[in-house]
Scaffold this active site. Structure first.
Site, mmCIF file in Angstrom:
data_model
loop_
_atom_site.group_PDB
_atom_site.id
_atom_site.type_symbol
_atom_site.label_atom_id
_atom_site.label_comp_id
_atom_site.label_asym_id
_atom_site.label_seq_id
_atom_site.Cartn_x
_atom_site.Cartn_y
_atom_site.Cartn_z
ATOM 1 N N GLU A 291 88.655 24.586 70.400
ATOM 2 C CA GLU A 291 88.858 26.234 70.230
ATOM 3 C C GLU A 291 90.033 26.779 70.500
ATOM 4 O OE1 GLU A 291 85.438 28.332 71.729
ATOM 5 O OE2 GLU A 291 84.285 26.815 71.325
ATOM 6 N N LYS B 13 91.414 27.840 77.948
ATOM 7 C CA LYS B 13 91.766 26.538 77.568
ATOM 8 C C LYS B 13 93.315 26.284 77.076
ATOM 9 C CE LYS B 13 89.410 23.458 78.359
ATOM 10 N NZ LYS B 13 89.150 22.461 79.582
ATOM 11 N N THR C 202 89.407 21.236 74.158
ATOM 12 C CA THR C 202 88.686 21.756 73.112
ATOM 13 C C THR C 202 89.268 22.274 71.738
ATOM 14 O OG1 THR C 202 87.164 23.849 72.385
ATOM 15 C CG2 THR C 202 88.825 24.116 74.166
ATOM 16 N N TYR D 22 87.256 32.198 76.914
ATOM 17 C CA TYR D 22 87.269 30.985 77.339
ATOM 18 C C TYR D 22 88.399 30.115 76.417
ATOM 19 C CZ TYR D 22 85.909 26.096 76.356
ATOM 20 O OH TYR D 22 85.870 24.492 76.162
HETATM 21 P P1 NAD Z 1 79.662 22.128 81.840
HETATM 22 O O1 NAD Z 1 79.959 23.355 81.932
HETATM 23 O O2 NAD Z 1 78.525 21.378 81.346
HETATM 24 O O3 NAD Z 1 80.376 21.261 83.300
HETATM 25 C C1 NAD Z 1 81.254 21.909 83.757
HETATM 26 C C2 NAD Z 1 81.421 21.140 85.186
HETATM 27 O O4 NAD Z 1 82.435 21.459 85.928
HETATM 28 C C3 NAD Z 1 80.167 21.584 85.926
HETATM 29 O O5 NAD Z 1 79.461 20.451 86.792
HETATM 30 C C4 NAD Z 1 80.699 22.407 87.049
HETATM 31 O O6 NAD Z 1 80.032 22.373 88.334
HETATM 32 C C5 NAD Z 1 82.079 22.055 87.275
HETATM 33 N N1 NAD Z 1 83.031 23.100 87.618
HETATM 34 C C6 NAD Z 1 83.201 24.317 87.131
HETATM 35 N N2 NAD Z 1 84.092 25.048 87.874
HETATM 36 C C7 NAD Z 1 84.459 24.342 88.782
HETATM 37 C C8 NAD Z 1 85.424 24.364 89.968
HETATM 38 N N3 NAD Z 1 86.014 25.697 90.033
HETATM 39 N N4 NAD Z 1 85.729 23.329 90.683
HETATM 40 C C9 NAD Z 1 85.098 22.258 90.592
HETATM 41 N N5 NAD Z 1 83.907 22.221 89.656
HETATM 42 C C10 NAD Z 1 83.866 22.996 88.735
HETATM 43 O O7 NAD Z 1 80.968 21.612 80.660
HETATM 44 P P2 NAD Z 1 81.106 20.460 79.724
HETATM 45 O O8 NAD Z 1 80.446 20.833 78.370
HETATM 46 O O9 NAD Z 1 80.702 19.312 80.254
HETATM 47 O O10 NAD Z 1 82.713 20.511 79.203
HETATM 48 C C11 NAD Z 1 83.646 19.575 80.070
HETATM 49 C C12 NAD Z 1 84.999 19.919 79.664
HETATM 50 O O11 NAD Z 1 84.957 19.563 78.073
HETATM 51 C C13 NAD Z 1 85.558 21.364 79.688
HETATM 52 O O12 NAD Z 1 86.844 21.272 80.085
HETATM 53 C C14 NAD Z 1 85.388 21.824 78.356
HETATM 54 O O13 NAD Z 1 86.259 22.891 78.002
HETATM 55 C C15 NAD Z 1 85.649 20.482 77.441
HETATM 56 N N6 NAD Z 1 84.899 20.340 76.094
HETATM 57 C C16 NAD Z 1 83.803 20.778 76.096
HETATM 58 C C17 NAD Z 1 83.100 20.555 74.989
HETATM 59 C C18 NAD Z 1 81.435 20.740 74.710
HETATM 60 O O14 NAD Z 1 81.120 20.958 73.555
HETATM 61 N N7 NAD Z 1 80.724 20.964 75.743
HETATM 62 C C19 NAD Z 1 83.858 20.448 73.579
HETATM 63 C C20 NAD Z 1 85.175 19.994 73.688
HETATM 64 C C21 NAD Z 1 85.728 20.116 75.159
HETATM 65 O O1 DAU Z 2 84.364 23.346 69.901
HETATM 66 C C1 DAU Z 2 84.135 23.054 71.154
HETATM 67 C C2 DAU Z 2 83.492 23.948 72.035
HETATM 68 O O2 DAU Z 2 82.131 23.859 71.713
HETATM 69 C C3 DAU Z 2 83.506 23.613 73.577
HETATM 70 O O3 DAU Z 2 84.930 24.092 73.915
HETATM 71 C C4 DAU Z 2 82.748 24.754 74.333
HETATM 72 O O4 DAU Z 2 82.888 24.319 75.807
HETATM 73 C C5 DAU Z 2 81.222 24.653 73.758
HETATM 74 O O5 DAU Z 2 80.468 25.659 74.545
HETATM 75 C C6 DAU Z 2 81.218 24.664 72.534
HETATM 76 O O6 DAU Z 2 81.590 26.153 72.051
HETATM 77 P P1 DAU Z 2 80.514 26.923 70.997
HETATM 78 O O7 DAU Z 2 80.751 28.328 71.190
HETATM 79 O O8 DAU Z 2 81.014 26.598 69.517
HETATM 80 O O9 DAU Z 2 79.104 26.444 71.352
HETATM 81 P P2 DAU Z 2 77.713 27.217 71.427
HETATM 82 O O10 DAU Z 2 76.717 26.100 71.423
HETATM 83 O O11 DAU Z 2 77.586 28.220 72.462
HETATM 84 O O12 DAU Z 2 77.399 27.806 69.902
HETATM 85 C C7 DAU Z 2 77.669 27.200 68.870
HETATM 86 C C8 DAU Z 2 77.257 28.048 67.780
HETATM 87 O O13 DAU Z 2 75.994 28.522 67.852
HETATM 88 C C9 DAU Z 2 78.281 29.136 67.599
HETATM 89 O O14 DAU Z 2 78.674 29.504 66.246
HETATM 90 C C10 DAU Z 2 77.294 30.231 68.412
HETATM 91 C C11 DAU Z 2 76.126 29.947 67.813
HETATM 92 N N1 DAU Z 2 74.959 30.352 68.800
HETATM 93 C C12 DAU Z 2 75.110 30.115 69.949
HETATM 94 C C13 DAU Z 2 74.030 30.311 71.012
HETATM 95 C C14 DAU Z 2 74.192 30.064 72.375
HETATM 96 C C15 DAU Z 2 73.840 31.141 68.310
HETATM 97 O O15 DAU Z 2 73.827 31.281 67.150
HETATM 98 N N2 DAU Z 2 72.807 31.426 69.235
HETATM 99 C C16 DAU Z 2 73.018 31.045 70.421
HETATM 100 O O16 DAU Z 2 71.862 31.399 70.974
#
Ligand code: NAD
Ligand code: DAU
Length: 356
Positions: A135, A162, A133, A158
């Site tokens: 982050e 990472k 990420t 978090y």
């Molecule tokens: P998510 O929370 O939707 O899914 C995570 C998955 O991992 C789930 O299916 C969960 O059951 C599985 N998991 C969690 N702990 C586990 C464990 N101990 N053993 C086996 N499985 C496990 O997450 P996501 O949003 O799909 O993110 C996937 C990856 O991408 C993560 O590594 C996250 O850091 C990274 N990432 C996410 C975003 C985003 O915006 N969502 C952005 C950049 C990077």
């Molecule tokens: O930048 C990549 C990251 O983006 C990933 O690594 C993370 O897994 C993913 O969860 C995401 O993190 P953020 O914290 O940026 O995402 P989130 O959707 O939780 O929040 C987006 C923005 O919105 C953040 O500035 C916080 C704000 N927010 C979030 C929630 C859940 C609100 O204002 N209200 C809310 O209820």
């Protein structure tokens, strides 16, 4: 070719499998997922019976289980998505993040080291692809972008886990010669995202006319990437990326949170016949997230220049598709909104003060 995909029942992992299981019939995909709260097996229904796919219901913290799987189905490529992924949960309960994101990544690296390495040489074609990420780089001020050379400076538990996992992956490359690639992407949105993250939470609250909890004044900026563009980029890095390199992935799409919420009000109004004013009135400013990063922005020029990847979706069309997906997939939504989900909503929002 055996491809281990960890976390394939989550948001990005399921979109990755839905794309590549049909597209790569000669690759055998094993989805290693503990099926935690963010996993939804319904996401994988279209490929559940595909001949080149299976689910291995395993926690990546269980090294023995991973070792048994490696003997039975040795990986050639590991695409590591599994993680605890929600910043707010990491603030209320950081332990699970250290366990899965640090120890779980370590376990997978150990499997790769044991099965792939003969001294410092490795059988050709093996790759550990670590999905990370932006982050890890911390917060930007009003200007600038994160490049692959930006300093690590994580803010939340978090992000720190990472960052630790990125460091472990690089250390295995330097120390043991493990072939790895890391991708650091910005905020994803799109179908199949668990409704704790900003965009799906707001969509469902809008559809149910519930308050829209905006942290602080909604002025924090995120750089939005449609999940299918992210999945596409990971495919390109697996196919054409260089070992030992990291690639930033983003779509140059910075938006203030308040503007994202306003746009969602407009789109949901259009699709449901509600009045925009009624929906905008649901906006509720609440106590801020502690350590809230002000701004993320990705410089994706390296992956564009070296590998020719470009995002295809505009934010407007991506948001439109996402809203439609949540309206049309109520069965999926109902399946993830269990009692545990309601407990989370209460834990995160119940005691948050409303700002005047
Ligand atoms: P998510 O929370 O939707 O899914 C995570 C998955 O991992 C789930 O299916 C969960 O059951 C599985 N998991 C969690 N702990 C586990 C464990 N101990 N053993 C086996 N499985 C496990 O997450 P996501 O949003 O799909 O993110 C996937 C990856 O991408 C993560 O590594 C996250 O850091 C990274 N990432 C996410 C975003 C985003 O915006 N969502 C952005 C950049 C990077
Ligand atoms: O930048 C990549 C990251 O983006 C990933 O690594 C993370 O897994 C993913 O969860 C995401 O993190 P953020 O914290 O940026 O995402 P989130 O959707 O939780 O929040 C987006 C923005 O919105 C953040 O500035 C916080 C704000 N927010 C979030 C929630 C859940 C609100 O204002 N209200 C809310 O209820």
């Amino acid at each position: 070719m055996n491809v281990w995909v960890t976390g394939g029942a989550g948001f990005i992992g399921s979109n990755f499998l839905l794309r590549f299981v049909p597209e790569r019939p000669n690759w055998y995909f094993v989805n290693i997922d503990k099926l935690g709260y963010a996993a939804n097996p319904l996401s994988l229904e279209p490929i559940a019976n595909a001949p080149n796919y299976r689910l291995a219901h395993i926690d990546i913290c269980d090294f023995e289980a991973l070792e048994r799987l490696a003997v039975e189905c040795p990986p050639d490529i590991i695409v590591h998505f599994a993680a605890e992924s929600h910043v707010d949960r990491s603030i209320l309960g950081p332990r699970a993040f250290v366990q899965t994101n640090v120890e779980g990544t370590f376990n997978l690296l150990e499997i790769a080291r044991r099965h792939w390495m003969r001294g410092r040489s490795v059988v050709d074609g093996r790759v550990f692809h670590h999905v990370s990420t932006d982050e890890v780089f911390g917060s930007l001020g009003p200007t600038g972008r994160f490049s692959e050379e930006s300093r690590y400076d994580p803010s939340s538990p978090y992000a720190a886990t990472k960052a630790a996992s990125d460091h472990l992956v690089r250390a295995y490359g330097k120390t043991y010669g493990l072939p790895f690639r890391i991708t650091n992407s910005s905020n994803n949105y799109g179908p199949r995202q668990f409704p704790e993250k900003l965009i799906p939470l707001m969509i469902l609250n809008l559809l149910e006319r519930k308050p829209l909890p905006i942290y602080g004044r909604g002025l924090n900026v995120r750089d939005w990437l449609y999940v299918e563009d992210h999945v596409d980029a990971i495919g390109v890095v697996i196919e054409k990326g260089r070992n030992g390199e990291s690639y930033n992935i983003g779509a140059h799409c910075e938006r203030r949170n308040i503007d994202v919420v306003d746009a969602l009000c407009q789109i949901v109004a259009k699709h449901t016949g509600a009045s925009v004013e009624e929906l905008l009135a649901l906006k509720t400013f609440v106590e801020d997230r502690p350590g809230h990063d002000l701004r993320y922005a990705i410089d994706a020029s390296k992956i564009q220049r070296e590998l020719g990847w470009r995002p295809k979706e505009s934010f407007e069309s991506g948001l439109e598709k996402t809203v439609r997906w949540y309206i049309e997939n109520r069965r999926w939504v109902d399946a993830v909104r269990s009692g545990a989900y309601l407990e989370w909503i209460e834990a995160n929002y119940g005691r948050r003060k409303r700002l005047s």
